[in-house]
Enzyme design. Structure first.
Site, PDB file in Angstrom:
ATOM      1  N   TYR A 159     -45.454  56.179   2.679  1.00 14.10           N
ATOM      2  CA  TYR A 159     -45.371  55.299   3.857  1.00 14.10           C
ATOM      3  C   TYR A 159     -45.054  56.148   5.094  1.00 14.10           C
ATOM      4  CZ  TYR A 159     -43.550  51.526   6.890  1.00 14.10           C
ATOM      5  OH  TYR A 159     -43.304  50.653   7.935  1.00 14.10           O
ATOM      6  N   LYS A 163     -47.312  56.647   8.564  1.00 10.99           N
ATOM      7  CA  LYS A 163     -46.830  56.286   9.894  1.00 10.99           C
ATOM      8  C   LYS A 163     -46.816  57.510  10.824  1.00 10.99           C
ATOM      9  CE  LYS A 163     -46.186  51.862   9.298  1.00 10.99           C
ATOM     10  NZ  LYS A 163     -46.935  50.854  10.092  1.00 10.99           N
TER      11      LYS A 163
HETATM   12  N1  LIG Z   1     -39.968  45.199   9.108  1.00 12.87           N
HETATM   13  C1  LIG Z   1     -39.561  46.406   9.468  1.00 12.87           C
HETATM   14  O1  LIG Z   1     -38.364  46.743   9.404  1.00 12.87           O
HETATM   15  C2  LIG Z   1     -40.541  47.434   9.963  1.00 12.87           C
HETATM   16  C3  LIG Z   1     -40.030  48.673  10.369  1.00 12.87           C
HETATM   17  C4  LIG Z   1     -40.921  49.632  10.839  1.00 12.87           C
HETATM   18  C5  LIG Z   1     -42.267  49.365  10.926  1.00 12.87           C
HETATM   19  N2  LIG Z   1     -42.742  48.133  10.522  1.00 12.87           N
HETATM   20  C6  LIG Z   1     -44.184  47.905  10.642  1.00 12.87           C
HETATM   21  O2  LIG Z   1     -44.416  46.725  11.363  1.00 12.87           O
HETATM   22  C7  LIG Z   1     -45.647  46.141  10.940  1.00 12.87           C
HETATM   23  C8  LIG Z   1     -45.408  44.691  10.564  1.00 12.87           C
HETATM   24  O3  LIG Z   1     -44.432  44.665   9.527  1.00 12.87           O
HETATM   25  P1  LIG Z   1     -43.702  43.335   9.023  1.00 12.87           P
HETATM   26  O4  LIG Z   1     -42.338  43.750   8.668  1.00 12.87           O
HETATM   27  O5  LIG Z   1     -43.932  42.207   9.959  1.00 12.87           O
HETATM   28  O6  LIG Z   1     -44.525  43.140   7.639  1.00 12.87           O
HETATM   29  P2  LIG Z   1     -44.855  41.831   6.792  1.00 12.87           P
HETATM   30  O7  LIG Z   1     -43.854  40.766   7.022  1.00 12.87           O
HETATM   31  O8  LIG Z   1     -45.080  42.351   5.409  1.00 12.87           O
HETATM   32  O9  LIG Z   1     -46.257  41.348   7.410  1.00 12.87           O
HETATM   33  C9  LIG Z   1     -47.387  42.163   7.303  1.00 12.87           C
HETATM   34  C10 LIG Z   1     -48.579  41.454   7.905  1.00 12.87           C
HETATM   35  O10 LIG Z   1     -49.717  42.330   7.784  1.00 12.87           O
HETATM   36  C11 LIG Z   1     -50.761  41.616   7.092  1.00 12.87           C
HETATM   37  N3  LIG Z   1     -51.597  42.551   6.370  1.00 12.87           N
HETATM   38  C12 LIG Z   1     -51.250  43.397   5.373  1.00 12.87           C
HETATM   39  N4  LIG Z   1     -52.321  44.086   4.960  1.00 12.87           N
HETATM   40  C13 LIG Z   1     -53.373  43.656   5.708  1.00 12.87           C
HETATM   41  C14 LIG Z   1     -54.751  43.981   5.729  1.00 12.87           C
HETATM   42  N5  LIG Z   1     -55.281  44.895   4.895  1.00 12.87           N
HETATM   43  N6  LIG Z   1     -55.553  43.351   6.630  1.00 12.87           N
HETATM   44  C15 LIG Z   1     -55.041  42.419   7.475  1.00 12.87           C
HETATM   45  N7  LIG Z   1     -53.741  42.088   7.496  1.00 12.87           N
HETATM   46  C16 LIG Z   1     -52.917  42.697   6.613  1.00 12.87           C
HETATM   47  C17 LIG Z   1     -50.012  40.639   6.209  1.00 12.87           C
HETATM   48  O11 LIG Z   1     -50.866  39.597   5.767  1.00 12.87           O
HETATM   49  P3  LIG Z   1     -50.518  38.784   4.376  1.00 12.87           P
HETATM   50  O12 LIG Z   1     -49.379  37.909   4.724  1.00 12.87           O
HETATM   51  O13 LIG Z   1     -51.739  38.009   4.030  1.00 12.87           O
HETATM   52  O14 LIG Z   1     -50.189  39.851   3.369  1.00 12.87           O
HETATM   53  C18 LIG Z   1     -48.932  40.170   7.173  1.00 12.87           C
HETATM   54  O15 LIG Z   1     -49.471  39.235   8.099  1.00 12.87           O
HETATM   55  C19 LIG Z   1     -46.143  47.002   9.777  1.00 12.87           C
HETATM   56  O16 LIG Z   1     -47.088  47.934  10.250  1.00 12.87           O
HETATM   57  C20 LIG Z   1     -44.880  47.715   9.307  1.00 12.87           C
HETATM   58  O17 LIG Z   1     -45.162  48.928   8.673  1.00 12.87           O
HETATM   59  C21 LIG Z   1     -41.913  47.160  10.040  1.00 12.87           C
END
Ligand SMILES: NC(=O)c1ccc[n+]([C@@H]2O[C@H](COP(=O)([O-])OP(=O)(O)OC[C@H]3O[C@@H](n4cnc5c(N)ncnc54)[C@H](OP(=O)(O)O)[C@@H]3O)[C@@H](O)[C@H]2O)c1
Length: 255
Positions: A159, A163
């Site tokens: 991961y 990133k």
């Molecule tokens: N949460 C954190 O602490 C954190 C920290 C650093 C970075 N991030 C980054 O922030 C972003 C959003 O994270 P989040 O925490 O909101 O994650 P999340 O709750 O797991 O949501 C991920 C979203 O991406 C969609 N998705 C996954 N694979 C996809 C694909 N191949 N095509 C289209 N859509 C796809 C999912 O759809 P489904 O619902 O259908 O699976 C969901 O809508 C990510 O890039 C993550 O790496 C998050």
């Protein structure tokens, strides 16, 4: 003239909060998840309730062949795109020893978190460069990478690598697209309470309260949505290629 944004991975989490923040800021928004399901329809209803124009574009961002067709479909429905938020992302298949990382987990992280982000940005940029763009509209790409672009989480090495790749792509895009008046930002969230972090968030709430983050709390999706909407609205004029550490100061060096 209206701003029109595609937010990938906006059926829930940070992406949905971003779609809502952009709708509140007056953007028309295209909402995305990998498939047309009740979650995606629910996200559309939530954004519609805010009063703006919204459409759903279910597609797997990893399927690069679809990118230009999807962008054209959004433009037919909402008008010319101004903004791409590359938010869709996946975690590792299994946390654990770096020596046990599988090719499947490596390939999945790189395919969604880095490769898809690069090629969707490429298709978006080609689309914008192929036409006249009104000077009054702010055009940008906002990439959601992670604190893990710079800080190692050794149980999630693949991961982190994906990133870091996405962070470098953001800089390269900024260099290529600056002369075209398209701004590119790299938002690096720290610890945000979403489904992705649900298994570990209570532990991080405790650690944040004890000083892991300078502001003593974990982040909420709305924190990220508001940052991204601020950037995409052009409220940081005369900037591009910047990293926004959206992490409550977690990575400020200190001793
Ligand atoms: N949460 C954190 O602490 C954190 C920290 C650093 C970075 N991030 C980054 O922030 C972003 C959003 O994270 P989040 O925490 O909101 O994650 P999340 O709750 O797991 O949501 C991920 C979203 O991406 C969609 N998705 C996954 N694979 C996809 C694909 N191949 N095509 C289209 N859509 C796809 C999912 O759809 P489904 O619902 O259908 O699976 C969901 O809508 C990510 O890039 C993550 O790496 C998050």
């Amino acid at each position: 003239m209206k701003q029109v944004a595609l937010i990938t991975g906006s059926s829930r989490g940070i992406g949905l909060a971003t779609a809502e923040a952009l709708a509140r800021a007056g953007f028309a928004v295209a909402i995305n998840g990998p498939v047309e399901d009740e979650e995606l329809r629910g996200a559309v209803r939530r954004v519609e309730a805010l009063g703006g124009a919204v459409t759903a574009v279910p597609f797997d961002v990893g399927d690069v062949r679809l990118h230009s067709t999807v962008l054209a479909r959004i433009e037919d429905t909402l008008g010319p795109l101004t903004t791409l938020v590359n938010n869709a992302g996946v975690g590792v298949l299994q946390r654990g020893d770096l020596l046990e990382v599988t090719e499947a987990s490596w390939d999945r992280c790189l395919a969604i978190n880095a490769r898809a982000l690069f090629f969707l940005s490429q298709a978006f940029a080609r689309c914008l460069l192929a036409r006249e763009r009104p000077a009054g509209l702010f055009h940008s790409i906002v990439n959601v990478t992670s604190s893990n672009a710079v800080a190692v989480a050794v149980q999630r090495a693949e991961y982190c690598a994906s990133k870091a790749a996405a962070a470098m792509v953001s800089k390269a895009l900024a260099v290529r697209l600056g002369p075209e008046n398209i701004a590119v930002y790299d938002v690096q969230p720290g610890l945000i309470a979403t489904d992705m972090t649900a298994p570990v968030i209570e532990m991080y709430r405790q650690r944040a309260a004890e000083g892991l983050t300078l502001i003593p709390r974990v982040g909420e999706p709305d924190d990220m949505g508001n940052i991204i909407a601020t950037l995409a609205s052009g409220k940081l004029p005369y900037t591009t290629g910047q990293v926004i550490s959206a992490d409550a100061g977690m990575l400020v060096p200190r001793f």
